[in-house]
Design a protein around this motif. Structure first.
Motif, PDB file in Angstrom:
ATOM      1  N   ILE A 171       0.853  -1.188   0.000  1.00 51.41           N
ATOM      2  CA  ILE A 171       0.000   0.000   0.000  1.00 51.41           C
ATOM      3  C   ILE A 171       0.888   1.238   0.000  1.00 51.41           C
ATOM      4  CG2 ILE A 171      -1.878   1.217   1.166  1.00 51.41           C
ATOM      5  CD1 ILE A 171      -2.621  -1.627   0.322  1.00 51.41           C
ATOM      6  N   GLN A 172       0.530   2.236  -0.803  1.00 56.04           N
ATOM      7  CA  GLN A 172       1.219   3.523  -0.774  1.00 56.04           C
ATOM      8  C   GLN A 172       0.267   4.578  -0.216  1.00 56.04           C
ATOM      9  OE1 GLN A 172       4.157   4.532  -3.819  1.00 56.04           O
ATOM     10  NE2 GLN A 172       3.255   2.941  -5.129  1.00 56.04           N
ATOM     11  N   VAL A 173       0.852   5.511   0.550  1.00 54.27           N
ATOM     12  CA  VAL A 173       0.078   6.573   1.190  1.00 54.27           C
ATOM     13  C   VAL A 173       0.575   7.915   0.676  1.00 54.27           C
ATOM     14  CG1 VAL A 173      -0.730   7.529   3.380  1.00 54.27           C
ATOM     15  CG2 VAL A 173      -0.099   5.095   3.237  1.00 54.27           C
ATOM     16  N   PHE A 174      -0.392   8.801   0.351  1.00 58.70           N
ATOM     17  CA  PHE A 174      -0.096  10.133  -0.191  1.00 58.70           C
ATOM     18  C   PHE A 174      -0.775  11.197   0.662  1.00 58.70           C
ATOM     19  CE2 PHE A 174       0.230   7.052  -3.525  1.00 58.70           C
ATOM     20  CZ  PHE A 174       1.239   7.484  -4.370  1.00 58.70           C
ATOM     21  N   ASP A 175      -0.245  12.403   0.637  1.00 59.41           N
ATOM     22  CA  ASP A 175      -0.915  13.493   1.347  1.00 59.41           C
ATOM     23  C   ASP A 175      -2.063  14.050   0.506  1.00 59.41           C
ATOM     24  OD1 ASP A 175       0.140  15.288  -0.550  1.00 59.41           O
ATOM     25  OD2 ASP A 175       1.672  16.072   0.813  1.00 59.41           O
ATOM     26  N   ARG A 182       4.536   7.393   2.320  1.00 58.73           N
ATOM     27  CA  ARG A 182       5.108   6.158   2.875  1.00 58.73           C
ATOM     28  C   ARG A 182       4.425   4.946   2.250  1.00 58.73           C
ATOM     29  NH1 ARG A 182       1.657   8.590   6.383  1.00 58.73           N
ATOM     30  NH2 ARG A 182      -0.130   7.367   7.167  1.00 58.73           N
ATOM     31  N   THR A 183       4.950   3.771   2.561  1.00 57.00           N
ATOM     32  CA  THR A 183       4.325   2.512   2.168  1.00 57.00           C
ATOM     33  C   THR A 183       4.168   1.644   3.408  1.00 57.00           C
ATOM     34  OG1 THR A 183       6.381   1.290   1.747  1.00 57.00           O
ATOM     35  CG2 THR A 183       5.480   2.598  -0.070  1.00 57.00           C
ATOM     36  N   PHE A 184       3.299   0.636   3.308  1.00 53.71           N
ATOM     37  CA  PHE A 184       3.295  -0.430   4.309  1.00 53.71           C
ATOM     38  C   PHE A 184       2.814  -1.711   3.648  1.00 53.71           C
ATOM     39  CE2 PHE A 184      -0.994   1.307   4.743  1.00 53.71           C
ATOM     40  CZ  PHE A 184      -1.788   0.182   4.879  1.00 53.71           C
ATOM     41  N   GLY A 185       3.095  -2.835   4.336  1.00 59.79           N
ATOM     42  CA  GLY A 185       2.806  -4.144   3.764  1.00 59.79           C
ATOM     43  C   GLY A 185       3.924  -4.580   2.842  1.00 59.79           C
ATOM     44  N   ASP A 203     -11.585   2.514   9.129  1.00 56.32           N
ATOM     45  CA  ASP A 203     -12.642   2.716  10.118  1.00 56.32           C
ATOM     46  C   ASP A 203     -12.458   4.007  10.903  1.00 56.32           C
ATOM     47  OD1 ASP A 203     -10.800   2.216  12.176  1.00 56.32           O
ATOM     48  OD2 ASP A 203     -11.515   0.179  12.562  1.00 56.32           O
ATOM     49  N   SER A 204     -13.321   4.200  11.906  1.00 55.98           N
ATOM     50  CA  SER A 204     -13.332   5.464  12.653  1.00 55.98           C
ATOM     51  C   SER A 204     -12.081   5.649  13.499  1.00 55.98           C
ATOM     52  CB  SER A 204     -14.569   5.519  13.547  1.00 55.98           C
ATOM     53  OG  SER A 204     -14.589   4.428  14.445  1.00 55.98           O
ATOM     54  N   ALA A 205     -11.332   4.586  13.769  1.00 57.84           N
ATOM     55  CA  ALA A 205     -10.067   4.676  14.497  1.00 57.84           C
ATOM     56  C   ALA A 205      -8.874   4.687  13.545  1.00 57.84           C
ATOM     57  CB  ALA A 205      -9.938   3.515  15.480  1.00 57.84           C
ATOM     58  N   ASP A 206      -9.146   4.853  12.258  1.00 58.85           N
ATOM     59  CA  ASP A 206      -8.136   4.850  11.205  1.00 58.85           C
ATOM     60  C   ASP A 206      -7.448   3.492  11.041  1.00 58.85           C
ATOM     61  OD1 ASP A 206      -8.551   7.347  10.157  1.00 58.85           O
ATOM     62  OD2 ASP A 206      -6.998   8.332  11.344  1.00 58.85           O
ATOM     63  N   ARG A 207      -8.074   2.431  11.535  1.00 57.27           N
ATOM     64  CA  ARG A 207      -7.573   1.086  11.237  1.00 57.27           C
ATOM     65  C   ARG A 207      -7.917   0.763   9.784  1.00 57.27           C
ATOM     66  NH1 ARG A 207      -9.258  -3.303  15.493  1.00 57.27           N
ATOM     67  NH2 ARG A 207     -11.237  -2.968  14.416  1.00 57.27           N
ATOM     68  N   ILE A 208      -7.025   0.013   9.140  1.00 53.85           N
ATOM     69  CA  ILE A 208      -7.090  -0.169   7.692  1.00 53.85           C
ATOM     70  C   ILE A 208      -7.380  -1.634   7.375  1.00 53.85           C
ATOM     71  CG2 ILE A 208      -5.835   0.151   5.528  1.00 53.85           C
ATOM     72  CD1 ILE A 208      -3.892   1.837   7.766  1.00 53.85           C
ATOM     73  N   TYR A 209      -8.491  -1.874   6.678  1.00 51.64           N
ATOM     74  CA  TYR A 209      -8.840  -3.203   6.187  1.00 51.64           C
ATOM     75  C   TYR A 209      -8.469  -3.262   4.711  1.00 51.64           C
ATOM     76  CZ  TYR A 209     -11.868  -3.475  10.346  1.00 51.64           C
ATOM     77  OH  TYR A 209     -12.360  -3.486  11.623  1.00 51.64           O
ATOM     78  N   ASP A 224      -0.912   3.219  11.905  1.00 55.23           N
ATOM     79  CA  ASP A 224       0.441   3.466  11.389  1.00 55.23           C
ATOM     80  C   ASP A 224       0.921   2.368  10.449  1.00 55.23           C
ATOM     81  OD1 ASP A 224       1.103   1.348  13.022  1.00 55.23           O
ATOM     82  OD2 ASP A 224       2.321   2.512  14.427  1.00 55.23           O
ATOM     83  N   GLY A 225       0.023   1.422  10.113  1.00 52.02           N
ATOM     84  CA  GLY A 225       0.370   0.389   9.148  1.00 52.02           C
ATOM     85  C   GLY A 225       0.926  -0.882   9.755  1.00 52.02           C
ATOM     86  N   THR A 226       0.859  -0.999  11.087  1.00 51.38           N
ATOM     87  CA  THR A 226       1.321  -2.221  11.747  1.00 51.38           C
ATOM     88  C   THR A 226       0.253  -3.304  11.619  1.00 51.38           C
ATOM     89  OG1 THR A 226       2.634  -0.955  13.334  1.00 51.38           O
ATOM     90  CG2 THR A 226       2.096  -3.233  13.922  1.00 51.38           C
ATOM     91  N   PHE A 227       0.665  -4.485  11.190  1.00 53.60           N
ATOM     92  CA  PHE A 227      -0.275  -5.587  10.998  1.00 53.60           C
ATOM     93  C   PHE A 227      -0.884  -6.016  12.333  1.00 53.60           C
ATOM     94  CE2 PHE A 227      -0.902 -10.268  10.874  1.00 53.60           C
ATOM     95  CZ  PHE A 227      -1.962 -10.301   9.986  1.00 53.60           C
TER      96      PHE A 227
END
Length: 323
Positions: A171-175, A182-185, A203-209, A224-227
């Motif tokens: 995954i890539q993240v942009f402003d 940054r990237t993660f995964g 989700d509402s806590a910014d957790r990423i599915y 922050d992208g931690t699994f």
């Protein structure tokens, strides 16, 4: 729109929006609990061949006015009002800026603009909702901020843009301006790795599915992208996927709605990946699904829309009808 935390009421007010319909307020009601494991809600709207010319509709989205955006194999984004009437089209086939060839996902950002990902040009194109081109970012390549494949797009609460890299395996993240952050995964077939990340929901806590359709898994990461964990497995049981996982969406209570294309279900899970319900089921009648592809949820009105490839239609359902 900020998602809600629940009180133990049977139905709660998820949003209150004043609309120009006789001066009345439109109220979205969403069930706090989903307790019936098999449900067949009736659609409130069906956009089919009587209203549109679709060729295997795929990506779908809602805007703040309840209009429905649909991309299909005609290489065209069509916009329909809440009654199903065609309002306009946006862009069209081509590789020039403002055009596209293979749209994988689209969403309305917190800035009220339409963001689409195009796997052919490997870029993100941003439009005003009237179809005016705003900007593009991303390009073909294997350096940070570039893509050799591209899939899902979603936003966190800061307005940062998350883009799934498909066959790139991360995954890539942009402003907000489209600058790489940054990237993660990472690519792989072990737990927490991607074969081909596609649809994204935050989700509402910014957790990423993230949906990894090739592995038949949904991966969950913290802000922050931690699994954290992954869930989903192949099979015929109610909580298993019959085959490809195509798309994800979240409701106001952070319940996850997953398109199980081969099973012809929308599967609902709680925040921890526990199975709650199968919605719809196989068939071509209203309320049934035949090769569902895309899904989006209107958090303001409490509706969800599903596209279907085989029946060349989209159906809109009311979350308040769920039990």
């Amino acid at each position: 729109m900020k998602r809600l935390t629940g009180s133990m009421l049977a139905i709660v007010l998820a949003a209150l929006v004043l609309v120009a319909c006789g001066g009345k307020a439109e109220i979205a009601q969403v069930p706090v609990a989903i307790t019936e494991a098999a449900q067949s809600p009736s659609p409130v709207l069906v956009i089919d061949s009587s209203k549109a010319e679709f060729n295997e509709p795929e990506a779908v989205a809602f805007d703040a006015d309840g209009n429905v955006y649909v991309y299909d194999g005609n290489i065209l984004i069509q916009v329909f009002d809440p009654s199903g009437a065609l309002l306009r089209t946006i862009g069209g086939r081509g590789t020039d800026e403002g055009m596209y060839v293979d749209v994988k996902d689209m969403t309305i950002g917190p800035d009220g603009l339409l963001y689409i990902t195009d796997a052919n040009t490997c870029r993100v194109t941003v439009f005003k909702l009237d179809g005016t081109l705003v900007k593009t970012f991303g390009e073909r390549g294997d350096q940070p901020g570039q893509f050799t494949d591209i899939a899902g797009v979603e936003f966190n609460s800061k307005g940062e843009i998350y883009i799934a890299g498909g066959e790139m395996g991360y995954i890539q993240v942009f402003d907000k301006k489209g600058n790489f952050l940054r990237t993660f995964g990472q690519p792989g077939e072990d737990e927490g790795q991607f074969v081909e990340p596609g649809s994204i929901a935050i989700d509402s806590a910014d957790r990423i599915y993230v949906q990894d359709g090739e592995r038949g898994k949904i991966l969950l990461f913290d802000a922050d992208g931690t699994f954290i964990r992954e869930f989903g497995e192949s099979g015929d049981a109610p909580d298993q996927f019959a085959g490809d996982i195509e798309a994800l969406a979240l409701d106001a209570f952070d319940r996850l709605y997953v398109v199980d294309q081969d099973g012809n279900f929308i599967k609902v899970f709680d925040q921890d990946g526990n199975f709650l319900a199968n919605l719809c089921g196989e068939g071509s009648e209203p309320g049934q699904l035949d090769k569902p592809q895309g899904i989006a949820i209107d958090l303001i009105r409490g509706y969800f829309v599903v596209s279907e490839e085989e029946t060349n239609r989209v159906q809109v359902f009311n979350l308040a009808d769920l039990k």
